[in-house]
Write a protein that holds these residues in place. Structure first.
Motif, short mmCIF file in Angstrom:
data_model
loop_
_atom_site.label_atom_id
_atom_site.label_comp_id
_atom_site.label_asym_id
_atom_site.label_seq_id
_atom_site.Cartn_x
_atom_site.Cartn_y
_atom_site.Cartn_z
N MET A 1 0.01 -18.84 1.39
CA MET A 1 1.12 -17.95 1.71
C MET A 1 0.67 -16.83 2.64
N ASP A 2 1.59 -16.39 3.49
CA ASP A 2 1.34 -15.18 4.27
C ASP A 2 1.40 -13.97 3.35
N VAL A 3 0.75 -12.89 3.78
CA VAL A 3 0.71 -11.69 2.95
C VAL A 3 0.77 -10.45 3.85
N TYR A 4 1.43 -9.43 3.37
CA TYR A 4 1.46 -8.15 4.08
C TYR A 4 0.18 -7.39 3.76
N ASN A 5 -0.50 -6.92 4.80
CA ASN A 5 -1.69 -6.10 4.60
C ASN A 5 -1.28 -4.63 4.41
N ALA A 6 -0.39 -4.43 3.47
CA ALA A 6 0.16 -3.12 3.16
C ALA A 6 0.79 -3.22 1.78
N TYR A 7 1.18 -2.10 1.24
CA TYR A 7 1.89 -2.11 -0.03
C TYR A 7 3.07 -1.14 0.04
N VAL A 8 4.01 -1.33 -0.86
CA VAL A 8 5.20 -0.50 -0.90
C VAL A 8 5.23 0.25 -2.22
N VAL A 9 5.48 1.56 -2.13
CA VAL A 9 5.67 2.37 -3.33
C VAL A 9 7.17 2.38 -3.63
N ASP A 10 7.52 1.78 -4.76
CA ASP A 10 8.93 1.66 -5.14
C ASP A 10 9.57 3.04 -5.28
N ARG A 11 10.78 3.19 -4.72
CA ARG A 11 11.45 4.49 -4.78
C ARG A 11 12.02 4.76 -6.17
N SER A 12 12.11 3.72 -6.99
CA SER A 12 12.53 3.89 -8.38
C SER A 12 11.40 3.37 -9.27
N ALA A 13 11.55 3.55 -10.55
CA ALA A 13 10.51 3.09 -11.49
C ALA A 13 11.18 2.45 -12.69
N PRO A 14 10.60 1.37 -13.23
CA PRO A 14 11.17 0.75 -14.43
C PRO A 14 11.03 1.66 -15.64
N ALA A 15 11.80 1.39 -16.64
CA ALA A 15 11.76 2.19 -17.87
C ALA A 15 10.34 2.21 -18.44
N GLY A 16 9.92 3.39 -18.86
CA GLY A 16 8.58 3.54 -19.42
C GLY A 16 7.56 4.04 -18.42
N LEU A 17 7.92 4.02 -17.12
CA LEU A 17 7.03 4.52 -16.07
C LEU A 17 7.70 5.68 -15.34
N GLU A 18 6.88 6.54 -14.79
CA GLU A 18 7.38 7.63 -13.97
C GLU A 18 7.34 7.22 -12.50
N LYS A 19 8.28 7.75 -11.75
CA LYS A 19 8.33 7.48 -10.32
C LYS A 19 7.07 8.03 -9.65
N ILE A 20 6.47 7.25 -8.78
CA ILE A 20 5.26 7.67 -8.07
C ILE A 20 5.62 8.64 -6.96
N ASP A 21 4.93 9.75 -6.93
CA ASP A 21 5.15 10.73 -5.87
C ASP A 21 4.62 10.17 -4.55
N SER A 22 5.53 9.97 -3.61
CA SER A 22 5.15 9.41 -2.31
C SER A 22 5.90 10.17 -1.21
N PRO A 23 5.38 11.35 -0.83
CA PRO A 23 6.07 12.18 0.16
C PRO A 23 5.96 11.59 1.56
N PRO A 24 6.80 12.05 2.48
CA PRO A 24 6.70 11.59 3.88
C PRO A 24 5.34 11.95 4.45
N PRO A 25 4.85 11.18 5.41
CA PRO A 25 3.55 11.51 6.03
C PRO A 25 3.62 12.81 6.80
N ILE A 26 2.53 13.56 6.79
CA ILE A 26 2.44 14.81 7.53
C ILE A 26 2.23 14.50 9.00
N GLN A 27 3.07 15.08 9.83
CA GLN A 27 2.96 14.85 11.26
C GLN A 27 1.85 15.72 11.83
#
Length: 268
Positions: free
Chosen positions: A181-207
């Motif tokens: 299979m092809d694969v993305y050489n990157a990952y995505v931080v989900d903007r929501s979180a499933p029950a039992g987990l806290e949302k990961i803080d992922s602010p916009p990149p600093i310019q």
């Protein structure tokens, strides 16, 4: 001396020349400031994943931190834990899932998605166990895409699979059903979180900004030229005055000599 018409005219010319140089210096300075402004990347506009990143290749600088959306299926039981992940200043655990992205035409692309953060391993594993029982159904996912991280040797020798960084290659070797299979050489931080987990803080990149020092150098040069124009006028006036003073002194000495010789002749 300075009030003579020709020197007044020269002063007006020097001032006009200095004003022109100063204007050029200001223009160069404005260009340096303008080029140093951060270009605000539209990272907060959600774009289709296929428009932002391509599989099996590196991310572009413009794509880093972009919010993306896509349709994918979380592969049950393919979740992994990352420890020592900081979230709002606290160290804890990430739950990272394997998602098969729908690429159209029945094709799928593997992608790592960071689902959420837990303060301790037990809470993270409890969520993982529940996620492993959920049905595999396509769903829309929105999150921030980031480049994968370099894998590190586990510090815990008793658990060789323990990870602190999100290396896609390392996860790919742990996932099931991804051979070929092809694969993305990157990952995505989900903007929501499933029950039992806290949302990961992922602010916009600093310019980042960087001044154009070449333009600043040119601006300084024009200012120096402006000052030199005034200084040149001053030197010309001073040199002319010194020359005239010297000529008057020589004329006075010559006149005094003539008077002395005339007085000596009269005495004889």
């Amino acid at each position: 001396m300075m009030l003579r018409p020709r020197w007044i005219g020269a002063l007006i010319f020097a001032l006009a020349l200095a004003a022109g140089f100063a204007a050029l210096g200001q223009w160069q300075l404005e260009r340096a400031i303008e080029s140093g402004k951060a270009v605000v990347a539209p990272t907060e506009t959600v774009l289709p994943l296929a428009q932002v990143a391509k599989p099996n290749g590196p991310m572009t600088d413009k794509s880093v931190g972009q919010l993306v959306e896509f349709t994918g299926t979380f592969v049950a039981g393919d979740d992994q834990l990352l420890y020592d992940r900081i979230n709002y200043g606290k160290s804890g655990w990430w739950v990272v899932s394997h998602v098969d992205v729908d690429a159209g035409g029945g094709d799928r692309i593997a992608l790592a998605v960071a689902r959420g953060w837990a303060p301790d391993e037990a809470a993270a594993k409890s969520v993982m166990a529940r996620l492993a029982q959920q049905p595999e159904e396509p769903q829309k996912i929105v999150g921030r895409i980031l480049p994968d991280e370099q894998p590190q040797v586990p510090g815990d020798k008793k658990n060789p699979r323990a990870m602190t960084t999100l290396g896609v290659g390392q996860l790919y070797n742990l996932w099931t059903g991804v051979d070929g299979m092809d694969v993305y050489n990157a990952y995505v931080v989900d903007r929501s979180a499933p029950a039992g987990l806290e949302k990961i803080d992922s602010p916009p990149p600093i310019q980042q900004t960087e001044l154009n020092w070449l333009n600043i150098f040119y601006a300084a040069e024009w200012i120096i030229f402006a000052g030199f124009a005034i200084f040149l006028w001053y030197r010309l006036v001073r040199d002319a005055k010194e020359r005239e003073d010297e000529e008057r002194a020589l004329a006075a000495e010559a006149a005094a000599g003539d008077d002395a010789r005339a007085h000596a002749g009269n005495v004889e």
